[in-house]
Scaffold this active site. Structure first.
Site, PDB file in Angstrom:
ATOM      1  CG  HIS A 164      15.163 -14.978 -39.935  1.00 43.32           C
ATOM      2  ND1 HIS A 164      15.956 -14.366 -41.051  1.00 43.32           N
ATOM      3  CD2 HIS A 164      15.511 -13.734 -38.793  1.00 43.32           C
ATOM      4  CE1 HIS A 164      16.532 -13.399 -40.753  1.00 43.32           C
ATOM      5  NE2 HIS A 164      16.522 -13.095 -39.388  1.00 43.32           N
ATOM      6  CB  CYS A 467      17.145  -9.664 -21.787  1.00 45.97           C
ATOM      7  SG  CYS A 467      18.807 -10.228 -22.193  1.00 45.97           S
TER       8      CYS A 467
END
Length: 542
Positions: A164, A467
């Site tokens: 995160h 991606c």
């Protein structure tokens, strides 16, 4: 960063269990509301992360564990500490998506303990002047609201490219390097250069090094403010630059930052917070909103990527000893095919709805975690049954990269997910700090697999996109194009840097950089070799 609060003693409580339970419930509720409020102020991906933390704080299982400890005579402090620690260990053992959530529990537990003790929560210091923040790791609640006028860069000793800290830093355009083993050796007041593009922290730099860093920073700011143009190399070879999105609400910002479409739309947001699979109608509304924001542009949607490492009661919540190698991605969808069929129905209906109202988007749909030719044939066949015109697969495991020449005879395109491809190639959990050094897409073993897919795409005339997080590395992006990638998709905030890097290299340059990286023996050498072969190296050193 300030030090974590010390663990409480396991001493008997002087209060009644009812009084301790009330204290614990009030502290947990207050922390959950604070996290939600921080998320609302931050917005974007940060809001999603902090709302998820708030849900974790009030998880019924955790509440029961806390109550049980208090009933046995523990204080609220010890009950919270021990329950959160036990829950954290359980999640960490599961690995994958939930393994990453384990680190979030530490921050929530610290906040609850601080509330119970009536002391400030450990967090970001405020020295009163701009500084580089060095920490073991950074809590999402702190990352989301960093003062960008004060925090020049973030360096952590733990975490990987999908932590995160890394994700939120990218979204907020914070210069950050995670997983720096010697970060703890940096001293307060020391001058450092944080070069996120190179992944290098230079301590006590010379005057010449500081001047070169200032010039690079000036060049980066100039690139960020340059007019938006389609992605292309210096010789006008087109390389479309696309956005990775998790919610349709991020579309406007992506377009404003120069996204030419969507290279990865994660549909998990519709499913992960739901007790039951969303209806076709609910999904159709979300997909139509996304497609309507990118009329005339390519939008690549990944069907639900969940399973054992992102357990869903309506999909597969069975415990597995090694969930990263278990029933996930397309495997999980095949085991619950009705969910896949409903998702394809909603996508097709949304596409038809947007087209009927005018110019539609160019919808591409792909399956995650495809590992065999047979799986490719299965997915493309079922997608076409529902009217999906362009059906492809994600290349995330070595088997699909090695069989790309056969897989691409059955799929319309391939999209390489470099995060998982690196994890499976290097046998290193991408969320485990102890092996973070192996989680580097620059490794020649990973680059060789990318080359296999690029060569297959070139031979068969099929598009090959990237991606994963590797596409957001400006120099690695050039190497990936040299290996055969035809488009790059990334966090929207990375688009300007990658656009500028591509414009400084021709296709011949890109192939030369790729050859140099492939000839290296490890990730660090590959990065250094590509930099040495780049025509921009001499400019940076002047």
């Amino acid at each position: 960063m300030s030090e974590p609060l010390p663990a409480p003693d396991d001493a008997p409580s002087a209060l009644t269990p009812a009084e301790e339970t009330a204290r614990a419930r009030a502290a947990v509720s207050a922390v959950a509301r604070e996290l939600e409020a921080r998320g609302a102020r931050a917005g974007g991906a940060a809001q999603d992360v902090l709302e998820a933390q708030a849900m974790i704080a009030e998880d019924p299982t955790l509440e029961t564990e806390i109550d049980d400890r208090i009933a046995r005579g523990s204080t609220a402090e010890w009950a919270v500490h021990d329950a959160f620690r036990s829950f954290r260990d359980t999640l960490a053992a599961m690995g994958g998506y939930l393994g990453e959530r384990a680190a979030d529990l530490d921050d929530v537990a610290q906040r609850v303990l601080a509330r119970l003790r009536g002391v400030p929560t450990p967090g970001v210091p405020d020295p009163g002047h701009p500084f580089v923040l060095v920490a073991r790791d950074l809590a999402p609640a702190d990352t989301a609201l960093l003062d960008l006028g004060q925090v020049l860069a973030v360096v952590t000793s733990e975490g990987g490219p999908t932590s995160h800290t890394a994700i939120l830093a990218r979204e907020k355009s914070i210069v950050a390097i995670v997983g720096v083993q010697d970060a703890g050796a940096l001293a307060d007041g020391q001058t450092v250069i944080v070069d996120a593009a190179a992944g290098v922290v230079t301590a006590d730099p010379s005057a010449d090094e500081l001047e070169r860093a200032r010039r690079r920073a000036d060049a980066r700011r100039a690139a960020a403010s340059a007019p938006l143009t389609p992605g292309a190399l210096a010789d006008d070879t087109p390389v479309p630059l696309l956005a990775n999105l998790g919610k349709a609400e991020g579309a406007d910002e992506a377009v404003a930052l120069g996204a030419e479409g969507v290279g990865l739309f994660r549909t998990e947001f519709l499913f992960l917070s739901a007790a039951a699979a969303p209806t076709i109608a609910e999904q159709r509304v979300a997909y139509a909103r996304l497609l309507g924001s990118f009329r005339g542009k390519k939008v690549v949607v990944r069907v639900l990527d969940a399973g054992a490492d992102k357990p869903l009661a309506f999909l597969n919540d069975a415990h597995e000893e090694n969930p990263a190698l278990g029933l996930r991605g397309l495997r999980a969808l095949r085991a619950s095919e009705d969910i896949l069929r409903e998702q394809l129905t909603a996508l097709a209906e949304a596409d038809a709805e947007v087209r009927a109202s005018g110019e539609g988007a160019d919808l591409w749909v792909m399956a995650p975690m495809v590992s065999t030719v047979e799986e490719t044939a299965y997915f493309t066949a079922i997608a076409r049954d529902y009217g999906i015109r362009t059906a492809g697969v994600m290349v995330e495991v070595p088997s699909s990269a090695l069989l790309a020449d056969r897989i691409l005879t059955r799929a319309d395109f391939a999209s390489i997910g470099t995060n998982d491809l690196t994890q499976y190639t290097m046998a290193a959990d991408r969320l485990l700090g102890s092996v973070a050094s192996f989680q580097d897409a620059w490794h020649p073993a990973v680059l060789r697999l990318v080359r296999e897919v690029g060569a297959a795409g070139r031979a068969l005339g099929k598009p090959v996109g990237i991606c994963g997080e590797a596409a957001a590395d400006p120099l690695l992006a050039v190497v990936l194009v040299g290996l055969g990638a035809t488009s790059l998709s990334m966090a929207p905030t990375a688009l300007a840097d990658v656009r500028a890097s591509l414009l400084a290299h021709t296709l011949d340059d890109a192939r030369r950089l790729a050859d140099a990286a492939l000839a290296a023996d490890d990730a660090a050498s590959a990065r250094a070799a590509a930099r040495a072969a780049s025509p921009t190296k001499k400019e940076a050193e002047q």
